[in-house]
Design a protein around this motif. Sequence first.
Motif, PDB file in Angstrom:
ATOM      1  N   GLU A   1      12.046   8.275  -1.187  1.00 58.31           N
ATOM      2  CA  GLU A   1      12.591   9.628  -1.236  1.00 58.31           C
ATOM      3  C   GLU A   1      11.766  10.540  -2.136  1.00 58.31           C
ATOM      4  OE1 GLU A   1      17.218   8.267  -0.476  1.00 58.31           O
ATOM      5  OE2 GLU A   1      16.400   8.258  -2.517  1.00 58.31           O
ATOM      6  N   PHE A   2      10.501  10.192  -2.289  1.00 58.80           N
ATOM      7  CA  PHE A   2       9.554  11.023  -3.033  1.00 58.80           C
ATOM      8  C   PHE A   2       8.143  10.688  -2.573  1.00 58.80           C
ATOM      9  CE2 PHE A   2      10.624   7.291  -5.611  1.00 58.80           C
ATOM     10  CZ  PHE A   2       9.374   6.718  -5.824  1.00 58.80           C
ATOM     11  N   LYS A   3       7.216  11.595  -2.857  1.00 60.31           N
ATOM     12  CA  LYS A   3       5.808  11.359  -2.526  1.00 60.31           C
ATOM     13  C   LYS A   3       5.242  10.269  -3.430  1.00 60.31           C
ATOM     14  CE  LYS A   3       2.860  14.463  -1.550  1.00 60.31           C
ATOM     15  NZ  LYS A   3       1.911  15.609  -1.622  1.00 60.31           N
TER      16      LYS A   3
ATOM     17  N   VAL B   1       0.851  -1.190   0.000  1.00 61.37           N
ATOM     18  CA  VAL B   1       0.000   0.000   0.000  1.00 61.37           C
ATOM     19  C   VAL B   1       0.887   1.240   0.000  1.00 61.37           C
ATOM     20  CG1 VAL B   1      -1.915   1.215   1.087  1.00 61.37           C
ATOM     21  CG2 VAL B   1      -1.695  -1.272   1.366  1.00 61.37           C
ATOM     22  N   ALA B   2       0.639   2.140  -0.953  1.00 54.25           N
ATOM     23  CA  ALA B   2       1.361   3.413  -1.004  1.00 54.25           C
ATOM     24  C   ALA B   2       0.693   4.408  -0.057  1.00 54.25           C
ATOM     25  CB  ALA B   2       1.370   3.962  -2.428  1.00 54.25           C
ATOM     26  N   ASP B   3       1.484   5.025   0.799  1.00 55.69           N
ATOM     27  CA  ASP B   3       0.984   6.025   1.740  1.00 55.69           C
ATOM     28  C   ASP B   3       1.529   7.386   1.325  1.00 55.69           C
ATOM     29  OD1 ASP B   3       0.883   7.738   4.230  1.00 55.69           O
ATOM     30  OD2 ASP B   3      -0.095   5.932   4.993  1.00 55.69           O
ATOM     31  N   ASN B   4       0.619   8.342   1.134  1.00 53.28           N
ATOM     32  CA  ASN B   4       0.956   9.655   0.576  1.00 53.28           C
ATOM     33  C   ASN B   4       1.385  10.672   1.620  1.00 53.28           C
ATOM     34  OD1 ASN B   4      -0.435  12.516  -0.559  1.00 53.28           O
ATOM     35  ND2 ASN B   4       0.780  11.360  -2.048  1.00 53.28           N
ATOM     36  N   ALA B   5       1.268  10.326   2.910  1.00 52.61           N
ATOM     37  CA  ALA B   5       1.547  11.310   3.960  1.00 52.61           C
ATOM     38  C   ALA B   5       3.033  11.647   4.031  1.00 52.61           C
ATOM     39  CB  ALA B   5       1.076  10.778   5.309  1.00 52.61           C
ATOM     40  N   ASP B   6       3.326  12.894   4.388  1.00 51.77           N
ATOM     41  CA  ASP B   6       4.706  13.323   4.571  1.00 51.77           C
ATOM     42  C   ASP B   6       5.285  12.622   5.794  1.00 51.77           C
ATOM     43  OD1 ASP B   6       6.839  15.352   3.772  1.00 51.77           O
ATOM     44  OD2 ASP B   6       6.596  15.755   5.910  1.00 51.77           O
ATOM     45  N   VAL B   7       6.458  12.021   5.629  1.00 50.33           N
ATOM     46  CA  VAL B   7       7.033  11.189   6.689  1.00 50.33           C
ATOM     47  C   VAL B   7       7.778  12.003   7.724  1.00 50.33           C
ATOM     48  CG1 VAL B   7       8.578   9.255   7.193  1.00 50.33           C
ATOM     49  CG2 VAL B   7       7.212   9.244   5.088  1.00 50.33           C
ATOM     50  N   ASP B   8       8.618  12.937   7.270  1.00 54.58           N
ATOM     51  CA  ASP B   8       9.480  13.653   8.216  1.00 54.58           C
ATOM     52  C   ASP B   8       8.905  14.988   8.681  1.00 54.58           C
ATOM     53  OD1 ASP B   8       9.782  15.245   5.999  1.00 54.58           O
ATOM     54  OD2 ASP B   8      11.921  14.851   5.719  1.00 54.58           O
ATOM     55  N   GLY B   9       7.707  15.336   8.188  1.00 50.12           N
ATOM     56  CA  GLY B   9       7.084  16.589   8.615  1.00 50.12           C
ATOM     57  C   GLY B   9       7.606  17.819   7.915  1.00 50.12           C
ATOM     58  N   ASP B  10       8.497  17.620   6.942  1.00 49.16           N
ATOM     59  CA  ASP B  10       9.065  18.740   6.201  1.00 49.16           C
ATOM     60  C   ASP B  10       8.632  18.626   4.743  1.00 49.16           C
ATOM     61  OD1 ASP B  10      10.536  20.717   4.995  1.00 49.16           O
ATOM     62  OD2 ASP B  10      12.493  20.015   5.699  1.00 49.16           O
TER      63      ASP B  10
ATOM     64  N   MET C   1       9.377  20.344   2.335  1.00 47.75           N
ATOM     65  CA  MET C   1      10.453  20.672   1.402  1.00 47.75           C
ATOM     66  C   MET C   1      11.304  19.447   1.067  1.00 47.75           C
ATOM     67  SD  MET C   1       9.756  23.740   0.806  1.00 47.75           S
ATOM     68  CE  MET C   1      11.191  24.155  -0.190  1.00 47.75           C
ATOM     69  N   THR C   2      11.114  18.365   1.808  1.00 50.38           N
ATOM     70  CA  THR C   2      11.839  17.120   1.529  1.00 50.38           C
ATOM     71  C   THR C   2      10.805  16.020   1.276  1.00 50.38           C
ATOM     72  OG1 THR C   2      11.955  16.617   3.904  1.00 50.38           O
ATOM     73  CG2 THR C   2      13.821  17.786   2.915  1.00 50.38           C
TER      74      THR C   2
END
Length: 345
Positions: free
Chosen positions: A172-174, A136-145, A147-148
């Motif tokens: 290393e990408f959305k 399952v692909a999860d779209n949420a930002d992992v590190d909270g930034d 910009m990364t």
Amino acid sequence: MIKRNFNSMCALVLAIGVSFTSCSDDDDNDGGNDDYDSVTVYASNNSNGNISVYDFESDQMVETKTLITTTTAADGIYYDDDSESVFQASRSGNSLEGFANIDDLVTESILNINFAGTSDMSSPREVAVNGNLFVVADNADVDGDEMTPDGRLFIYSFDGSSFTLRNVITTEFKLWGITFNDNDLYAVVDATNELAVFNDFLSNNTDATVSASKRIAIEGIVRTHGITYDDSTDTLIMTDIGEASNGQDDGGFHIIAGFTNKFNAVSDGETMAVAGNQVRVSGASTLMGNPVDVAYDSDNEIIYIAEAGNGGGRILGFSNFTAGGDIAPTFNSALASASSVYLED
């Protein structure tokens, strides 16, 4: 598939506003295409989380039913023929859920969850299945930034009765759409026009951050979401939602026939040109503004699209896509906030 009562089927077709050429109650007439192979399309949505099932007896005859779930929003969907079970990623529950023995259920049947996963995810999207492993692909930002850009791929093992989280891969990408080609996992790079591949993906069996084996740009796409690969024809299809602010008329999809050689010919970080490599379908007649997922019926040469924006949401079918361009769909059924499609033939 079983031929059901024709009169009730046509009444249902008219009620849901599906576009067709004709209907016929002659069992020897399948709408003019004697070579049509019956298929079923399953769709999820983010409006109420229910499951829509489209049984195509021919390219001009379809019976639709809705199965009621307790989920209020859902995305990636998958059907297993052996157990007659349908699975979807619940966005309201942040988990996988499965429903068994659905084939003979009537429309508006209320489903109980037979196979439940743990609530591990934050923003689940597409589901890709390889053997007994569900990714399952999860779209949420992992590190909270923001910009990364990053994302996560949750890998669950399924033993026939329940799901167990095996491991989580951070990317290393959305993420959004994903699809398997044998053991290689292809993923769209959300918010871009890029395509990435993770070779021998399932060999990554511990929690880790894993770089894509290769990333390329797809010329002509603004922002990609949906993806599917058909190994019988070596065809890959990607959707283009265009500008996120326009959900009505700037969407499209790209067809890449002979995909393997074309992909291998593009170096990591380079661009696959449209000319000589791709066919693009887009324009106002297509009714695509936010096409978020895609499925390909290669036997009947029909492409199905989950369109989330135009008219509030639709399931669209295109059987006249060979030359590309601004073409009207040959199948059009309203589905509010459509989010995912899966084809079982």
